[in-house]
Motif scaffolding. Sequence first.
Motif, PDB file in Angstrom:
ATOM      1  N   THR A 177       5.521   0.586 -12.093  1.00  0.00           N
ATOM      2  CA  THR A 177       4.619   1.744 -12.068  1.00  0.00           C
ATOM      3  C   THR A 177       5.146   2.820 -11.132  1.00  0.00           C
ATOM      4  O   THR A 177       5.168   4.013 -11.477  1.00  0.00           O
ATOM      5  N   VAL A 178       5.590   2.403  -9.952  1.00  0.00           N
ATOM      6  CA  VAL A 178       6.100   3.354  -8.960  1.00  0.00           C
ATOM      7  C   VAL A 178       7.366   4.030  -9.482  1.00  0.00           C
ATOM      8  O   VAL A 178       7.524   5.260  -9.365  1.00  0.00           O
ATOM      9  N   THR A 179       8.261   3.251 -10.045  1.00  0.00           N
ATOM     10  CA  THR A 179       9.530   3.798 -10.553  1.00  0.00           C
ATOM     11  C   THR A 179       9.275   4.848 -11.624  1.00  0.00           C
ATOM     12  O   THR A 179       9.855   5.945 -11.591  1.00  0.00           O
ATOM     13  N   GLU A 180       8.407   4.538 -12.571  1.00  0.00           N
ATOM     14  CA  GLU A 180       8.096   5.496 -13.639  1.00  0.00           C
ATOM     15  C   GLU A 180       7.453   6.753 -13.068  1.00  0.00           C
ATOM     16  O   GLU A 180       7.786   7.878 -13.476  1.00  0.00           O
ATOM     17  N   ALA A 181       6.525   6.577 -12.114  1.00  0.00           N
ATOM     18  CA  ALA A 181       5.822   7.729 -11.540  1.00  0.00           C
ATOM     19  C   ALA A 181       6.777   8.628 -10.772  1.00  0.00           C
ATOM     20  O   ALA A 181       6.740   9.859 -10.902  1.00  0.00           O
ATOM     21  N   VAL A 182       7.645   8.018  -9.955  1.00  0.00           N
ATOM     22  CA  VAL A 182       8.594   8.807  -9.166  1.00  0.00           C
ATOM     23  C   VAL A 182       9.575   9.530 -10.082  1.00  0.00           C
ATOM     24  O   VAL A 182       9.824  10.734  -9.926  1.00  0.00           O
ATOM     25  N   SER A 198       0.822  -1.215   0.000  1.00  0.00           N
ATOM     26  CA  SER A 198       0.000   0.000   0.000  1.00  0.00           C
ATOM     27  C   SER A 198       0.849   1.255   0.000  1.00  0.00           C
ATOM     28  O   SER A 198       0.478   2.267  -0.610  1.00  0.00           O
ATOM     29  N   SER A 199       2.001   1.227   0.667  1.00  0.00           N
ATOM     30  CA  SER A 199       2.872   2.395   0.667  1.00  0.00           C
ATOM     31  C   SER A 199       3.416   2.662  -0.733  1.00  0.00           C
ATOM     32  O   SER A 199       3.515   3.823  -1.164  1.00  0.00           O
ATOM     33  N   LEU A 200       3.749   1.613  -1.459  1.00  0.00           N
ATOM     34  CA  LEU A 200       4.213   1.783  -2.837  1.00  0.00           C
ATOM     35  C   LEU A 200       3.090   2.308  -3.727  1.00  0.00           C
ATOM     36  O   LEU A 200       3.304   3.200  -4.561  1.00  0.00           O
ATOM     37  N   VAL A 201       1.891   1.759  -3.552  1.00  0.00           N
ATOM     38  CA  VAL A 201       0.743   2.253  -4.315  1.00  0.00           C
ATOM     39  C   VAL A 201       0.519   3.736  -4.017  1.00  0.00           C
ATOM     40  O   VAL A 201       0.293   4.546  -4.923  1.00  0.00           O
ATOM     41  N   LEU A 202       0.597   4.086  -2.749  1.00  0.00           N
ATOM     42  CA  LEU A 202       0.391   5.480  -2.345  1.00  0.00           C
ATOM     43  C   LEU A 202       1.448   6.397  -2.949  1.00  0.00           C
ATOM     44  O   LEU A 202       1.138   7.501  -3.412  1.00  0.00           O
ATOM     45  N   LEU A 203       2.694   5.947  -2.966  1.00  0.00           N
ATOM     46  CA  LEU A 203       3.768   6.752  -3.542  1.00  0.00           C
ATOM     47  C   LEU A 203       3.490   7.021  -5.018  1.00  0.00           C
ATOM     48  O   LEU A 203       3.633   8.153  -5.500  1.00  0.00           O
ATOM     49  N   ALA A 204       3.079   5.990  -5.750  1.00  0.00           N
ATOM     50  CA  ALA A 204       2.736   6.185  -7.160  1.00  0.00           C
ATOM     51  C   ALA A 204       1.568   7.155  -7.298  1.00  0.00           C
ATOM     52  O   ALA A 204       1.585   8.050  -8.154  1.00  0.00           O
ATOM     53  N   ALA A 205       0.552   6.987  -6.452  1.00  0.00           N
ATOM     54  CA  ALA A 205      -0.639   7.841  -6.525  1.00  0.00           C
ATOM     55  C   ALA A 205      -0.292   9.303  -6.246  1.00  0.00           C
ATOM     56  O   ALA A 205      -0.802  10.211  -6.910  1.00  0.00           O
ATOM     57  N   LEU A 206       0.576   9.545  -5.259  1.00  0.00           N
ATOM     58  CA  LEU A 206       0.985  10.914  -4.947  1.00  0.00           C
ATOM     59  C   LEU A 206       1.733  11.532  -6.122  1.00  0.00           C
ATOM     60  O   LEU A 206       1.529  12.701  -6.460  1.00  0.00           O
ATOM     61  N   CYS A 207       2.615  10.757  -6.730  1.00  0.00           N
ATOM     62  CA  CYS A 207       3.376  11.278  -7.865  1.00  0.00           C
ATOM     63  C   CYS A 207       2.482  11.551  -9.066  1.00  0.00           C
ATOM     64  O   CYS A 207       2.747  12.472  -9.855  1.00  0.00           O
ATOM     65  N   LEU A 208       1.418  10.755  -9.213  1.00  0.00           N
ATOM     66  CA  LEU A 208       0.536  10.885 -10.366  1.00  0.00           C
ATOM     67  C   LEU A 208      -0.674  11.770 -10.086  1.00  0.00           C
ATOM     68  O   LEU A 208      -1.490  12.012 -10.993  1.00  0.00           O
ATOM     69  N   ASP A 209      -0.821  12.228  -8.830  1.00  0.00           N
ATOM     70  CA  ASP A 209      -2.003  12.999  -8.420  1.00  0.00           C
ATOM     71  C   ASP A 209      -3.286  12.218  -8.700  1.00  0.00           C
ATOM     72  O   ASP A 209      -4.261  12.745  -9.251  1.00  0.00           O
ATOM     73  N   ARG A 210      -3.262  10.939  -8.291  1.00  0.00           N
ATOM     74  CA  ARG A 210      -4.421  10.076  -8.499  1.00  0.00           C
ATOM     75  C   ARG A 210      -4.830   9.416  -7.195  1.00  0.00           C
ATOM     76  O   ARG A 210      -4.094   9.433  -6.208  1.00  0.00           O
ATOM     77  N   ASP A 211      -5.995   8.790  -7.199  1.00  0.00           N
ATOM     78  CA  ASP A 211      -6.470   8.055  -6.029  1.00  0.00           C
ATOM     79  C   ASP A 211      -5.730   6.718  -5.947  1.00  0.00           C
ATOM     80  O   ASP A 211      -5.604   6.013  -6.965  1.00  0.00           O
ATOM     81  N   PRO A 212      -5.221   6.337  -4.752  1.00  0.00           N
ATOM     82  CA  PRO A 212      -4.455   5.084  -4.660  1.00  0.00           C
ATOM     83  C   PRO A 212      -5.273   3.838  -5.003  1.00  0.00           C
ATOM     84  O   PRO A 212      -4.723   2.866  -5.551  1.00  0.00           O
TER      85      PRO A 212
END
Length: 367
Positions: A311-316, A279-293
């Motif tokens: 997904t997280v790597t690309e978003a960050v 969930s922390s990784l999902v949240l990190l991606a969501a924060l970077c993408l300005d989306r809902d986790p």
Amino acid sequence: MSTVNTAAAAAAAPATGPAPVIDVDPARHRSAELERQILRAPERFRVMTGDRPTGPLHLGHYFGTLHNRVRLQDLGVDVFVIIADYQVLTDRDVADRLTEHMEAMVLDYLAVGIDPERSTIFHHSAVPALNQLMLPFLSLVSVAELNRNPTVKDEIAHSRQSSVSGLMFTYPVHQAADILFCKGNLVPVGRDQLPHLEVTRTVARRFNERYGEVFPEPDALLSAAPLLLGTDGTKMSKSRGNSIPLAATADETARLIRSATTDADRCITYDPEARPGVSSLVLLAALCLDRDPHAVAEEIGDGGAAALKRTVTEAVNDRMAPVRARRAELARDMRYVRAVLRAGNVRANEAAEATLEEVRKAMHGVV
């Protein structure tokens, strides 16, 4: 302000009386009202916040505090950012690589958008008048009150030192001096920092009652920032070596994310209680993408940990690319970076000297 991640339970003095209970709901309601007031009249507020220069700032800092500082600055709030070099010694015997860490911190601040024309960046030890306020402030609180502070008790419980220094024990009063020297009236904090801020409010109130009105009683602006875990599944921290630094390259970021803790369930869901690492990784991606986790997790679906980490790597990397480019550009001119800190120190000293002069007059020349 950021807390010190400290402690050492055996050395803690026994608490006298129950720990103070801070009711978070009124603080949350007050924060909502303060946000409305900021939008109406940002010039009424001076924010005081900062960090200890103990290592590289990371993504937890970016989404937890740095992004909010830039937001407040851009709204027109006067923002003071302290690099709390003295406070490094709360849980360390020596302050290693201090100049290097401070300059790297200024680079990070400037790279994320803190503007030295609108915000004041300075460091603790460069402002003697700030630290001189500690003496009268210490006279306004009792040992028992410091002992009951739950944040101090937690810091002591996790200290790296075998005994508790006086600096660690009096940290909330030192923080009061940090906030009140410039008459900060707004302090962005997490819920765990409310007891610290209550000490500052107590110091200001008691000084005003005893000597006359000098200080504001600062309000807490509660942070809504979600908690990001480190790559090992525990709290992201400079000292634990589990963070993703702002200064990391795209390749370094990819390597760190690949090493992050997940679980064996291939279906990716956002459930912080049951699946903290995922969930922390999902949240990190969501924060970077300005989306809902939840939407991010649903999109990854049965792709498993590998798809999640891609997904997280690309978003960050996409989110941080302009920050890294700006940081690299700034790092080519360290004379400018040092000049920013010197200019901030000058302004902080002017504010501290003016406040100390008011304190001297109120106390009839005692300090």
